[in-house]
Design an enzyme around this catalytic site. Structure first.
Site, PDB file in Angstrom:
ATOM      1  N   GLU A  31       4.969 -11.775 -17.352  1.00  0.00           N
ATOM      2  CA  GLU A  31       3.992 -12.316 -16.403  1.00  0.00           C
ATOM      3  C   GLU A  31       3.538 -13.679 -16.883  1.00  0.00           C
ATOM      4  OE1 GLU A  31       1.576 -13.531 -13.801  1.00  0.00           O
ATOM      5  OE2 GLU A  31       2.522 -11.590 -13.365  1.00  0.00           O
ATOM      6  N   ILE A  47      -6.399  -3.032   2.077  1.00  0.00           N
ATOM      7  CA  ILE A  47      -6.239  -2.034   3.136  1.00  0.00           C
ATOM      8  C   ILE A  47      -5.052  -1.119   2.835  1.00  0.00           C
ATOM      9  CG2 ILE A  47      -5.874  -1.671   5.610  1.00  0.00           C
ATOM     10  CD1 ILE A  47      -8.509  -3.098   4.835  1.00  0.00           C
ATOM     11  N   HIS A  49      -2.657   0.790   4.805  1.00  0.00           N
ATOM     12  CA  HIS A  49      -2.242   0.808   6.215  1.00  0.00           C
ATOM     13  C   HIS A  49      -1.643   2.161   6.599  1.00  0.00           C
ATOM     14  CE1 HIS A  49      -2.958  -3.460   6.881  1.00  0.00           C
ATOM     15  NE2 HIS A  49      -2.432  -3.680   5.697  1.00  0.00           N
ATOM     16  N   ILE A 335       7.556  -8.861  -0.399  1.00  0.00           N
ATOM     17  CA  ILE A 335       6.594  -7.756  -0.357  1.00  0.00           C
ATOM     18  C   ILE A 335       5.240  -8.281   0.123  1.00  0.00           C
ATOM     19  CG2 ILE A 335       5.625  -5.793  -1.606  1.00  0.00           C
ATOM     20  CD1 ILE A 335       8.668  -5.772  -1.410  1.00  0.00           C
ATOM     21  N   SER A 337       2.244  -7.660   3.438  1.00  0.00           N
ATOM     22  CA  SER A 337       1.642  -6.464   4.033  1.00  0.00           C
ATOM     23  C   SER A 337       2.714  -5.646   4.744  1.00  0.00           C
ATOM     24  CB  SER A 337       0.567  -6.886   5.035  1.00  0.00           C
ATOM     25  OG  SER A 337      -0.020  -5.772   5.637  1.00  0.00           O
ATOM     26  N   CYS A 401     -26.772  -8.172 -10.284  1.00  0.00           N
ATOM     27  CA  CYS A 401     -26.385  -7.914  -8.900  1.00  0.00           C
ATOM     28  C   CYS A 401     -25.624  -6.596  -8.759  1.00  0.00           C
ATOM     29  CB  CYS A 401     -25.525  -9.053  -8.369  1.00  0.00           C
ATOM     30  SG  CYS A 401     -26.351 -10.641  -8.217  1.00  0.00           S
TER      31      CYS A 401
END
Length: 469
Positions: A31, A47, A49, A335, A337, A401
């Site tokens: 990486e 998300i 899906h 790759i 969504s 916070c």
């Protein structure tokens, strides 16, 4: 000589690494950034899906639905946050009904269960803040939300627990075929391997084209987002989509797994693979389009904006498989969504490809589960007292916070593949993700990083490449 080298420590690369770590293989992940989850995987909608909009028969459709079905089990085993909040696709008038019906039929063909078209009155019972112009919706109960950082980090940490070596700050510069093997030149030296898995996001075409005469092209597709404070997080319960276009699923409105409200993304094709800055035009498009789905959005509660790049392949399909003229080189390219949703299934799919090429012997001591960072203030009082007796740092609030303690930050730094930057701490603990956006906690987090990593304060970075400790 490694058995397998994976290029890229995004969610796809780490899911593959974790799946392959079941076997007696010498595996290394390369990486270029100083941390995992620094590319496409760090800036997306989070998300899960349902799988209704992928064209039936495609790899996208197959892996989306399979990945969705695996999410409950994997979130429990690897201890990352996931919730099935359900999705809705809205249409604005009667002319949009055929498009909803097409998505419904596609979803059924793909194996998505429980979908139905709801009239406006039925939809308002579930989502009272749908925009006044919404005519009907497609309801998909299997849709969900996840922490994209948490999921990526969980897969990486579990892979590392099981012996996968991660070489961060290691940028691939050249890949060459040497006999039946591959030599990979990097800024940190040369690596040799029997198999290469190319999970390099927007750079996957660059590495593919180094070894193959059959060229591919990945277009970075920029998406701008706005994130709202947690005071706006209950405006909607479902993920609200608009009818998809040729460039994707459109601007959505969704609660996040941590209780914020997220708006976006845009879909702007560019050529610069590093252009992750937001634009005023892009953010304005987000704010305008989301009002077609949901009303009463408190735009004054926006606490930050960001942009990410999706790896769009010109045919709009995942490219996963051994390169025809480069045996032993396996692409995991294009790759976009629903890549996050598909990641668990991508791990299995790539494992099956390798299983046809080599003998995979299972380890006897494979560690199936991973425990994430404990959120101290969510613990029962008895557990809090136990933690405090063992480490008083859990009694010191660093991020007001998000109510994150020093103990949690210490855990983030010292666990496998621990944080070395401010963003690394933020993604693992949420320190700095709240309303003030790290305005108050940054100095203290820097002090902790410097102390624990034995560095000078001037050497602590927000993010960026750096030699691994």
């Amino acid at each position: 000589m490694k058995d397998v080298i994976i290029i890229g420590a995004g969610v796809s690369g780490c899911a593959i690494a974790r799946e392959l770590s079941r076997y007696q293989l010498d595996i290394c992940v390369l990486e270029r950034e100083s941390d995992i989850c620094e590319g496409t995987s760090k800036a997306n909608s989070g998300i899960v899906h349902g799988g209704f909009d992928a064209k039936p028969g495609t790899l996208k459709a197959k892996l989306n639905v399979l990945g969705n079905s695996m999410m409950d089990e994997m979130s429990k085993k690897l201890d990352f946050e996931f919730k099935r909040n359900g999705s809705m696709v809205v249409c604005q008038n009667e002319m949009g009904i055929p498009a909803l019906e097409k998505l419904l039929e596609q979803g059924k063909e793909n194996g998505v269960k429980g979908m139905k078209i709801l009239k406006r009155e039925q939809a308002l019972e579930l989502e009272p803040n749908l925009a006044d112009g919404v005519y009907a919706v497609l309801h998909i109960p299997s849709g969900g939300i996840v922490c994209p950082f948490g999921m990526n980090i969980a897969y990486a940490e579990n892979a590392a627990q099981n012996g996968v070596e991660f070489k961060l700050g290691t940028e691939v510069q050249l890949i060459e075929r040497v006999g039946q093997d591959y030599r990979i030149q990097t800024n940190q030296g040369v690596f040799e391997t029997k198999y290469v898995i190319n999970a390099a996001g927007v750079y996957a075409d660059v590495f593919h084209n180094m070894v193959s005469e059959q060229k591919i092209h990945i277009t970075p597709r920029r998406g701008d987002y706005c994130l709202l404070d947690k005071t706006a997080g209950d405006l909607v319960r479902h993920t609200i989509f608009q009818l998809p276009t040729e460039k994707g699923k459109g601007v959505l409105v969704t609660p996040t797994i941590h209780g914020n409200l997220l708006l976006g993304p845009t879909a702007i094709d560019i050529e610069d693979k590093e252009a992750t800055a937001t634009t005023a035009k892009g953010l304005q498009e987000v704010l305008e389009k989301c009002t077609k789905s949901v009303k009463n959005i408190p735009f004054k509660q926006v606490i930050t904006s960001f942009a990410g790049l999706r790896a769009h392949e010109e045919h709009g399909e995942f490219i996963i498989g051994e390169v025809e003229d480069a045996k032993g080189f396996i692409d995991v390219a294009g790759i976009e969504s629903p890549g996050l949703t598909s990641a668990p299934a991508i791990g299995i799919y790539v494992r099956d490809i390798l299983a046809e090429k080599m003998e995979l012997k299972e380890k006897e001591n494979f560690v199936e589960e991973r425990k994430g960072i404990v959120r101290f203030l969510d613990l029962p009082k008895e557990e809090q007292n136990r933690f405090l007796q063992e480490n008083q740092a859990y009694g010191q609030i660093v991020c007001r916070c998000e109510q994150i303690t020093e103990g949690e930050i210490l855990d983030a730094i010292h666990r496998p593949l621990g944080a070395t930057t401010l963003d690394g701490v933020k993604r693992r603990t949420r320190a700095g993700m709240g309303r003030c956006q790290a305005g108050f906690c940054t100095p203290k987090v820097m002090e902790i990083l410097a102390r624990e990593l034995h560095l000078e304060l001037k050497d602590i970075r927000k993010n960026g490449r750096r030699d691994v400790r």
